[in-house]
Write a protein that holds these residues in place. Structure first.
Motif, PDB file in Angstrom:
ATOM      1  N   VAL A  91       5.788  15.239  42.063  1.00  0.00           N
ATOM      2  CA  VAL A  91       5.575  13.784  42.075  1.00  0.00           C
ATOM      3  C   VAL A  91       6.479  13.134  43.110  1.00  0.00           C
ATOM      4  O   VAL A  91       6.043  12.263  43.882  1.00  0.00           O
ATOM      5  N   TRP A  92       7.729  13.558  43.144  1.00  0.00           N
ATOM      6  CA  TRP A  92       8.679  13.019  44.111  1.00  0.00           C
ATOM      7  C   TRP A  92       8.227  13.341  45.541  1.00  0.00           C
ATOM      8  O   TRP A  92       8.374  12.531  46.454  1.00  0.00           O
ATOM      9  N   THR A  93       7.667  14.524  45.719  1.00  0.00           N
ATOM     10  CA  THR A  93       7.199  14.922  47.055  1.00  0.00           C
ATOM     11  C   THR A  93       6.115  13.979  47.556  1.00  0.00           C
ATOM     12  O   THR A  93       6.136  13.541  48.717  1.00  0.00           O
ATOM     13  N   MET A  94       5.151  13.693  46.708  1.00  0.00           N
ATOM     14  CA  MET A  94       4.068  12.806  47.137  1.00  0.00           C
ATOM     15  C   MET A  94       4.585  11.414  47.434  1.00  0.00           C
ATOM     16  O   MET A  94       4.130  10.756  48.377  1.00  0.00           O
ATOM     17  N   ALA A  95       5.556  10.969  46.638  1.00  0.00           N
ATOM     18  CA  ALA A  95       6.112   9.632  46.882  1.00  0.00           C
ATOM     19  C   ALA A  95       6.952   9.615  48.155  1.00  0.00           C
ATOM     20  O   ALA A  95       6.892   8.661  48.947  1.00  0.00           O
ATOM     21  N   MET A  96       7.714  10.680  48.371  1.00  0.00           N
ATOM     22  CA  MET A  96       8.639  10.704  49.497  1.00  0.00           C
ATOM     23  C   MET A  96       7.953  11.119  50.794  1.00  0.00           C
ATOM     24  O   MET A  96       8.035  10.412  51.799  1.00  0.00           O
ATOM     25  N   LEU A  97       7.301  12.275  50.770  1.00  0.00           N
ATOM     26  CA  LEU A  97       6.746  12.813  52.005  1.00  0.00           C
ATOM     27  C   LEU A  97       5.651  11.907  52.559  1.00  0.00           C
ATOM     28  O   LEU A  97       5.618  11.594  53.750  1.00  0.00           O
ATOM     29  N   VAL A  98       4.762  11.469  51.662  1.00  0.00           N
ATOM     30  CA  VAL A  98       3.680  10.589  52.099  1.00  0.00           C
ATOM     31  C   VAL A  98       4.212   9.180  52.356  1.00  0.00           C
ATOM     32  O   VAL A  98       3.978   8.586  53.416  1.00  0.00           O
ATOM     33  N   GLY A  99       4.940   8.652  51.389  1.00  0.00           N
ATOM     34  CA  GLY A  99       5.413   7.271  51.493  1.00  0.00           C
ATOM     35  C   GLY A  99       6.330   7.055  52.678  1.00  0.00           C
ATOM     36  O   GLY A  99       6.159   6.099  53.459  1.00  0.00           O
ATOM     37  N   TYR A 100       7.303   7.936  52.850  1.00  0.00           N
ATOM     38  CA  TYR A 100       8.255   7.744  53.938  1.00  0.00           C
ATOM     39  C   TYR A 100       7.636   8.044  55.297  1.00  0.00           C
ATOM     40  O   TYR A 100       7.998   7.423  56.302  1.00  0.00           O
ATOM     41  N   THR A 101       6.715   9.006  55.349  1.00  0.00           N
ATOM     42  CA  THR A 101       6.035   9.248  56.624  1.00  0.00           C
ATOM     43  C   THR A 101       5.277   7.997  57.058  1.00  0.00           C
ATOM     44  O   THR A 101       5.341   7.580  58.218  1.00  0.00           O
ATOM     45  N   ILE A 102       4.528   7.411  56.108  1.00  0.00           N
ATOM     46  CA  ILE A 102       3.791   6.184  56.424  1.00  0.00           C
ATOM     47  C   ILE A 102       4.752   5.056  56.798  1.00  0.00           C
ATOM     48  O   ILE A 102       4.539   4.322  57.766  1.00  0.00           O
ATOM     49  N   ALA A 103       5.847   4.935  56.042  1.00  0.00           N
ATOM     50  CA  ALA A 103       6.806   3.867  56.314  1.00  0.00           C
ATOM     51  C   ALA A 103       7.425   4.016  57.700  1.00  0.00           C
ATOM     52  O   ALA A 103       7.539   3.039  58.458  1.00  0.00           O
ATOM     53  N   PHE A 104       7.807   5.246  58.056  1.00  0.00           N
ATOM     54  CA  PHE A 104       8.422   5.452  59.373  1.00  0.00           C
ATOM     55  C   PHE A 104       7.420   5.231  60.502  1.00  0.00           C
ATOM     56  O   PHE A 104       7.762   4.708  61.567  1.00  0.00           O
ATOM     57  N   ILE A 105       6.160   5.632  60.273  1.00  0.00           N
ATOM     58  CA  ILE A 105       5.122   5.386  61.286  1.00  0.00           C
ATOM     59  C   ILE A 105       4.945   3.888  61.504  1.00  0.00           C
ATOM     60  O   ILE A 105       4.881   3.398  62.641  1.00  0.00           O
TER      61      ILE A 105
END
Length: 509
Positions: free
Chosen positions: A104-118
């Motif tokens: 769950v943390w992976t989906m929130a972090m990897l997806v969320g932060y990738t989108i946020a940084f983009i």
């Protein structure tokens, strides 16, 4: 007056008295010994000891006059006992909980932060793109404004199979008219959308924790045993079963003894002292076609141990996942080391949190790799052992005569254990060469073969009950525990590995 076998019961009191007697005699006693020690009736003791053969690690000896001697493990260990099972269960539950939470943390972090940084990167350059596009006559400002949203959408499509801009039969961006438009996105949808074999988020989970395999069938060892017994006309010796599981003769005797209660078996003793385990009831069938020769369980040396793929992903997918997490790690370090003047909340949220997560994301596969390499090494050793077992068992399958095995044919690592496990002897030839012979295996194989030949005349079509044991009503939990213990005795670890291999192969297809 003899006790009525139909009214006998192995109560806790009776079992405790018998166990006290067996402890005093270090596990070896006859029914008369135990009756004298406890004061219980002979018939009750004899019946109870037969029941306890199914419950405790034990052997049954018969002398030339038909007298029975019970040999229990001196520690009176129950079959399938697993001293560290509770602790391992706690660790498994803790690991599974961590896996779920980290997914769950992976989906929130990897997806969320990738989108946020983009979005942060694009936001910094969007003003310049807009200013440049506004001076063009083509009016591409709309595409420029949509750039971050389109990239995020494409990222989500790749992660979750979501087709956001077209029907499954069309390209990414709708009908032919729209795909033919010029501009920044004019050519991006020319290839039709193809659903990948596995969602990218599932590849991420497999990258972290390995491919998830279907749960092994707890009854697989018992089913394999029953089919093997039927293929051998209901007559099995310890050597027969050891050749299928790689167990020692002592372990095979324990396994066969544990199977007597489950499959209503009995034991015959040959003139050579070989115990032939007889399972007449397994041979009874309602289908005459079932009387045809059955395919037996292959010898253990024909069933190689393999280790499932580390991730189950192709190299390209693993590279993309590493780059994706590496991007977040790089951006987190940039926030912490390069960007100045950010508030504390931004430093923690955009720096420390993604940094810690990204480090853990790389650390988990690295730690898991050590365990994977260890299993691979164990599989290599086990396959070498199985190959050596082929030489040992095949040397004994020659009409009751054990052919000598040259010392060089068995790797030094296994020589001592094979001599102990299969009651082998060392002989010295005239050329001063050491050879091994396994007379016990040869006798077991030959006596089993003879028993099967004689069984052909009496088994098929006859309903034979080899014991008077009554089936106990067990609740589901108790039955599952019984199945687990029986599976361990039958070599459950061997079958569990093979089930995992078959399941992984099925998943791969």
């Amino acid at each position: 007056m003899a006790d009525d076998p139909n009214k006998l019961e192995l109560t806790h009191n009776v079992e405790s008295r018998i166990l006290k007697s067996l402890r005093k005699r270090k596990g070896v006693a006859t029914a008369g010994d135990v009756a004298a020690d406890t004061g219980l009736g002979y018939e009750q003791v004899d019946w109870a000891l037969q029941q306890m053969l199914d419950l405790y690690k034990s052997h049954l000896d018969v002398d030339d006059e038909g007298n029975l001697r019970y040999r229990f493990d001196p520690a009176l260990t129950r079959r399938g006992a697993d001293p560290g099972r509770t602790w391992r269960k706690v660790k498994r539950v803790a690991w599974r909980t961590f896996v779920v939470v980290f997914k769950v943390w992976t989906m929130a972090m990897l997806v969320g932060y990738t989108i946020a940084f983009i979005l942060l990167i694009l936001a910094a350059s969007l003003a310049a793109i807009g200013a440049s596009a506004s001076s063009d006559e083509g009016g591409d400002i709309g595409d420029a404004v949509m750039l971050p949203f389109m990239l995020v959408a494409r990222f989500l499509e790749y992660m979750f199979w979501w087709n956001l801009f077209s029907s499954p039969n069309q390209g990414y961006y709708g009908n032919r008219r729209r795909r033919s438009r010029g501009g920044m996105f004019g050519g991006m949808g020319r290839k039709p959308y193809q659903k990948p074999s596995k969602a990218f988020y599932q590849k991420i989970f497999d990258y972290l924790f390995g491919p998830e395999l279907p749960k092994a069938d707890p009854l697989a060892p018992a089913r394999a045993f029953a089919e093997f017994a039927r293929s051998r006309n209901g007559r099995i010796t310890a050597a027969d079963w050891a050749s299928r599981t790689g167990q020692s003769l002592d372990e095979a005797h324990n396994a066969l003894g544990a199977s007597l209660g489950r499959f209503r078996g009995d034991v015959d003793v040959t003139d050579d002292g070989t115990l032939v385990y007889r399972f007449d009831d397994l041979m009874v069938t309602a289908d005459e076609a079932d009387m045809r020769p059955r395919s037996a369980l292959a010898p253990v040396w024909e069933r190689k141990v393999t280790v499932p793929s580390f991730t189950g992903n192709d190299k390209k997918s693993n590279t993309r996942i590493s780059l994706l997490n590496g991007f977040n790690l790089f951006m987190a370090l940039a926030v912490l080391l390069v960007v100045q003047g950010l508030p504390l909340a931004a430093v923690i949220g955009l720096g420390w949190i993604p940094l810690i997560f990204s480090a853990m994301f790389f650390a988990i596969p690295l730690l898991r790799k050590r365990a994977h390499n260890k299993r691979a090494k164990q599989a290599e050793v086990e396959n070498e052992r199985r190959q050596a077992l082929q030489v040992v068992f095949e040397s004994a399958e020659h009409g009751g005569i054990a052919r000598p095995v040259p010392e060089a044919a068995i790797p030094p690592t296994f020589q001592n254990s094979f001599l102990l496990d299969y009651e082998g002897d060392i002989q010295v030839t005239n050329a001063s060469q050491n050879v091994y012979t396994f007379e016990r295996l040869a006798t077991d194989f030959e006596d089993g073969r003879r028993a099967r030949e004689q069984a052909n005349e009496v088994v098929f079509g006859k309903t034979v009950f080899s014991s008077d044991k009554e089936e106990k009503d067990l609740d589901e939990e108790a039955m599952e525990e019984f199945d687990r213990r029986l599976a361990m005795e039958l070599g459950g670890d061997v079958f569990e590995v093979e089930q995992a291999q078959a399941a992984y192969a099925q998943v791969g297809r």
